[in-house]
Design an enzyme around this catalytic site. Structure first.
Site, mmCIF file in Angstrom:
data_model
loop_
_atom_site.group_PDB
_atom_site.id
_atom_site.type_symbol
_atom_site.label_atom_id
_atom_site.label_comp_id
_atom_site.label_asym_id
_atom_site.label_seq_id
_atom_site.Cartn_x
_atom_site.Cartn_y
_atom_site.Cartn_z
ATOM 1 N N SER A 1 24.203 9.219 108.090
ATOM 2 C CA SER A 1 23.089 10.130 108.313
ATOM 3 C C SER A 1 22.080 9.381 109.175
ATOM 4 O O SER A 1 21.593 8.320 108.783
ATOM 5 C CB SER A 1 22.474 10.504 106.969
ATOM 6 O OG SER A 1 21.310 11.275 107.162
ATOM 7 N N LYS B 1 25.966 12.555 111.127
ATOM 8 C CA LYS B 1 24.990 13.592 110.798
ATOM 9 C C LYS B 1 23.670 13.191 111.425
ATOM 10 O O LYS B 1 23.229 12.048 111.283
ATOM 11 C CB LYS B 1 24.881 13.691 109.281
ATOM 12 C CG LYS B 1 23.616 14.324 108.743
ATOM 13 C CD LYS B 1 23.784 14.593 107.252
ATOM 14 C CE LYS B 1 22.507 14.347 106.469
ATOM 15 N NZ LYS B 1 22.731 14.495 105.014
ATOM 16 N N LYS C 1 19.549 14.192 111.804
ATOM 17 C CA LYS C 1 18.471 14.994 111.239
ATOM 18 C C LYS C 1 17.858 15.823 112.353
ATOM 19 O O LYS C 1 17.694 15.329 113.490
ATOM 20 C CB LYS C 1 17.411 14.070 110.630
ATOM 21 C CG LYS C 1 17.897 13.323 109.393
ATOM 22 C CD LYS C 1 18.113 14.262 108.223
ATOM 23 C CE LYS C 1 18.395 13.496 106.941
ATOM 24 N NZ LYS C 1 18.594 14.404 105.790
ATOM 25 N N ASP D 1 21.230 18.127 109.872
ATOM 26 C CA ASP D 1 20.564 18.382 108.586
ATOM 27 C C ASP D 1 19.089 18.670 108.833
ATOM 28 O O ASP D 1 18.352 17.819 109.338
ATOM 29 C CB ASP D 1 20.713 17.158 107.675
ATOM 30 C CG ASP D 1 20.173 17.399 106.266
ATOM 31 O OD1 ASP D 1 19.625 18.486 106.005
ATOM 32 O OD2 ASP D 1 20.301 16.480 105.425
ATOM 33 N N GLU E 1 23.170 21.634 107.696
ATOM 34 C CA GLU E 1 22.813 21.400 106.298
ATOM 35 C C GLU E 1 21.405 21.909 106.001
ATOM 36 O O GLU E 1 20.462 21.600 106.727
ATOM 37 C CB GLU E 1 22.914 19.887 106.050
ATOM 38 C CG GLU E 1 22.810 19.459 104.601
ATOM 39 C CD GLU E 1 23.006 17.944 104.474
ATOM 40 O OE1 GLU E 1 23.653 17.326 105.351
ATOM 41 O OE2 GLU E 1 22.487 17.368 103.497
ATOM 42 N N ASP F 1 22.314 21.799 100.339
ATOM 43 C CA ASP F 1 21.915 20.534 99.708
ATOM 44 C C ASP F 1 20.822 20.850 98.685
ATOM 45 O O ASP F 1 21.110 21.164 97.519
ATOM 46 C CB ASP F 1 21.447 19.548 100.800
ATOM 47 C CG ASP F 1 20.898 18.227 100.262
ATOM 48 O OD1 ASP F 1 20.722 18.094 99.046
ATOM 49 O OD2 ASP F 1 20.619 17.307 101.072
ATOM 50 N N LYS G 1 24.724 15.754 95.218
ATOM 51 C CA LYS G 1 23.959 14.526 94.977
ATOM 52 C C LYS G 1 23.779 14.402 93.476
ATOM 53 O O LYS G 1 23.288 15.327 92.824
ATOM 54 C CB LYS G 1 22.590 14.592 95.661
ATOM 55 C CG LYS G 1 22.666 14.492 97.179
ATOM 56 C CD LYS G 1 21.295 14.536 97.801
ATOM 57 C CE LYS G 1 21.405 14.441 99.321
ATOM 58 N NZ LYS G 1 20.136 14.793 99.974
ATOM 59 N N GLY H 1 23.554 11.302 100.053
ATOM 60 C CA GLY H 1 22.888 10.036 99.746
ATOM 61 C C GLY H 1 21.387 10.223 99.720
ATOM 62 O O GLY H 1 20.861 11.191 100.280
HETATM 63 O O1 OSB Z 1 18.977 15.479 102.966
HETATM 64 O O2 OSB Z 1 20.646 14.206 102.810
HETATM 65 C C1 OSB Z 1 19.427 14.353 102.840
HETATM 66 C C2 OSB Z 1 17.736 10.927 102.735
HETATM 67 C C3 OSB Z 1 16.611 11.218 102.004
HETATM 68 C C4 OSB Z 1 16.380 12.507 101.599
HETATM 69 C C5 OSB Z 1 17.304 13.519 101.912
HETATM 70 C C6 OSB Z 1 18.455 13.227 102.620
HETATM 71 C C7 OSB Z 1 18.649 11.919 103.071
HETATM 72 C C8 OSB Z 1 19.767 11.518 103.898
HETATM 73 C C9 OSB Z 1 20.156 10.071 103.835
HETATM 74 O O3 OSB Z 1 20.327 12.246 104.685
HETATM 75 C C10 OSB Z 1 21.519 9.823 103.355
HETATM 76 C C11 OSB Z 1 21.710 8.348 103.135
HETATM 77 O O4 OSB Z 1 21.997 7.657 104.105
HETATM 78 O O5 OSB Z 1 21.550 7.863 101.991
HETATM 79 MG MG MG Z 2 20.479 16.915 103.222
#
Ligand code: OSB
Ligand code: MG
Length: 373
Positions: A138, A164, A166, A191, A216, A241, A265, A293
């Site tokens: 991510s 992925k 953001k 995402d 996402e 999510d 999660k 994560g």
């Molecule tokens: O939406 O998946 C998410 C991190 C913090 C809050 C939300 C998210 C995330 C990530 C990081 O996408 C995933 C990771 O590398 O741990």
């Molecule tokens: Mg997410």
């Protein structure tokens, strides 16, 4: 295997990230993490609370976790006899929300149970169908598109199987266009962390041309119905999510057609017992899942790896190598990812990694022990 929790230890640690992580709701430079240690007959189980530093991903944050666990959850579980870790979540089911806090303690109890039985955590939860976990990464919002392209290149060279990125208003269509132009074949996802509304549907539909594997949580953190309406307008599969906090909500979302993929999660759904139920509901409906994560330390990371061994974790998850996050880990062997983008699940007892207690002590800023009355 029956156990009684004699003692609960809470610990707040601070760890700087190797690189800041930016989502649509903000930028994080360092993590503030609450760890939960549950002790029974001298054996410790460990869990990590996955709440962020601010109540922006969901309503929880590092500061809300401590009083919730100390004042509401601990008194309900300490001194109680449990026949199995699967009974623990129900003891705090009367609490509204706060699933990450509750889930951190619940996960610690599963680790404890595995250690009492002398087996790996992944076996204790009924996992093991998958032993080589497929990994994606991510990648947060960067200061420039060039920086993002450079980061993606680095991760692909490291072997990661899915990228992925953001997105947020102003960092979406044109950025994805640039990424797709540079990496035409890569498995790419976006995402939004709830940054859009249904009124933005045309912008989101414009992403269809980039052949994303999924988008996402484009809409509100607590919204299922609007996602169903949006999915009907998009070719790109929606992955849910934030809005899936229980197996019941997963079932509702699937029934409404609110998405085609679910990210699980551990903390968001309140621990392993519910995570397994979400997994099973999705599996029964042919909805693939992957493990999300929350920028976890090695302890939460190891729990995510155990979870990812369940059979419906078909898609590459966000569980990646420790070194992407931390200069120094809280576990004695950092989580490593192979050159073909996989993590091999540890056969060690419990969550399968040693804990570097001296390092943990050095980064702990607050500790509290709760004893049996
Ligand atoms: O939406 O998946 C998410 C991190 C913090 C809050 C939300 C998210 C995330 C990530 C990081 O996408 C995933 C990771 O590398 O741990
Ligand atoms: Mg997410």
């Amino acid at each position: 295997m029956a156990f009684v929790i004699d003692q609960i230890k809470l610990r707040h640690i601070q760890m700087p990230l190797v690189h800041f992580f930016q989502t649509s709701f903000g930028r994080t430079y360092a993590r503030d993490i609450v760890l939960v240690e549950v002790i029974s007959g001298g054996v410790s189980g460990w869990g990590e609370v996955t709440a962020g530093e601010n109540p922006f991903y969901n309503e929880e944050w590092t500061g809300s976790v401590w009083p919730l666990l100390r004042d509401y959850v601990a008194p309900r579980v300490i001194g109680q006899e449990f026949q199995a870790a699967s009974e623990v979540a129900a003891r705090s089911a009367h609490i509204r929300g706060h699933l990450m806090a509750r889930g951190g303690l619940e996960a610690a109890c599963w680790d404890l149970e595995a250690r009492l039985k002398g087996i790996p955590l992944y076996k204790a939860i009924g996992g093991g169908a998958i032993k080589e976990i497929a990994c994606g990464v991510s990648i947060g919002i960067q200061d420039s598109v060039d920086q993002l392209l450079g980061k993606i290149e680095t991760e692909l060279n490291a072997g990661y199987r899915r990228i992925k990125m953001k997105i947020a208003p102003g960092w979406d269509v044109e950025v994805i266009r640039a990424v797709r132009a540079r990496f035409p074949k890569v498995l790419l996802t976006a995402d939004a962390n709830s940054a859009y509304t249904l009124a933005d549907w045309e912008l989101l539909a414009a992403l269809d041309e980039f052949d994303l594997m999924m988008i996402e949580q484009p809409l509100a953190h607590d919204e299922i119905i609007d996602h169903a309406e949006l999915q009907a307008k998009l070719k790109t599969p929606i992955c849910l999510d934030e809005c899936i906090r229980s197996a019941h909500q997963a079932e509702q979302a699937i029934r409404l057609g609110a998405g085609k993929i679910i990210n699980i999660k551990l903390g968001r759904v309140g621990g392993f017992t519910e995570a397994i139920k979400v997994h099973d509901v999705c599996r029964a409906h042919g909805i693939p899942v992957w493990c999300g994560g929350m920028l976890e330390s090695g302890i939460g990371r190891a729990h995510n790896i155990a979870l990812s061994t369940l059979p419906n974790f078909i898609l590459p998850g966000d569980v990646s190598a420790s070194k992407r996050y931390w200069k120094q880990e809280v576990i004695t062997t950092p989580v490593e990812v192979s050159a073909h983008g996989t993590i091999t699940v540890s056969e060690g007892i419990g969550f399968g990694y040693g804990i570097d207690l001296a390092f943990l002590d050095s980064i702990s800023i607050r500790r509290e022990t709760i004893n049996k009355p």
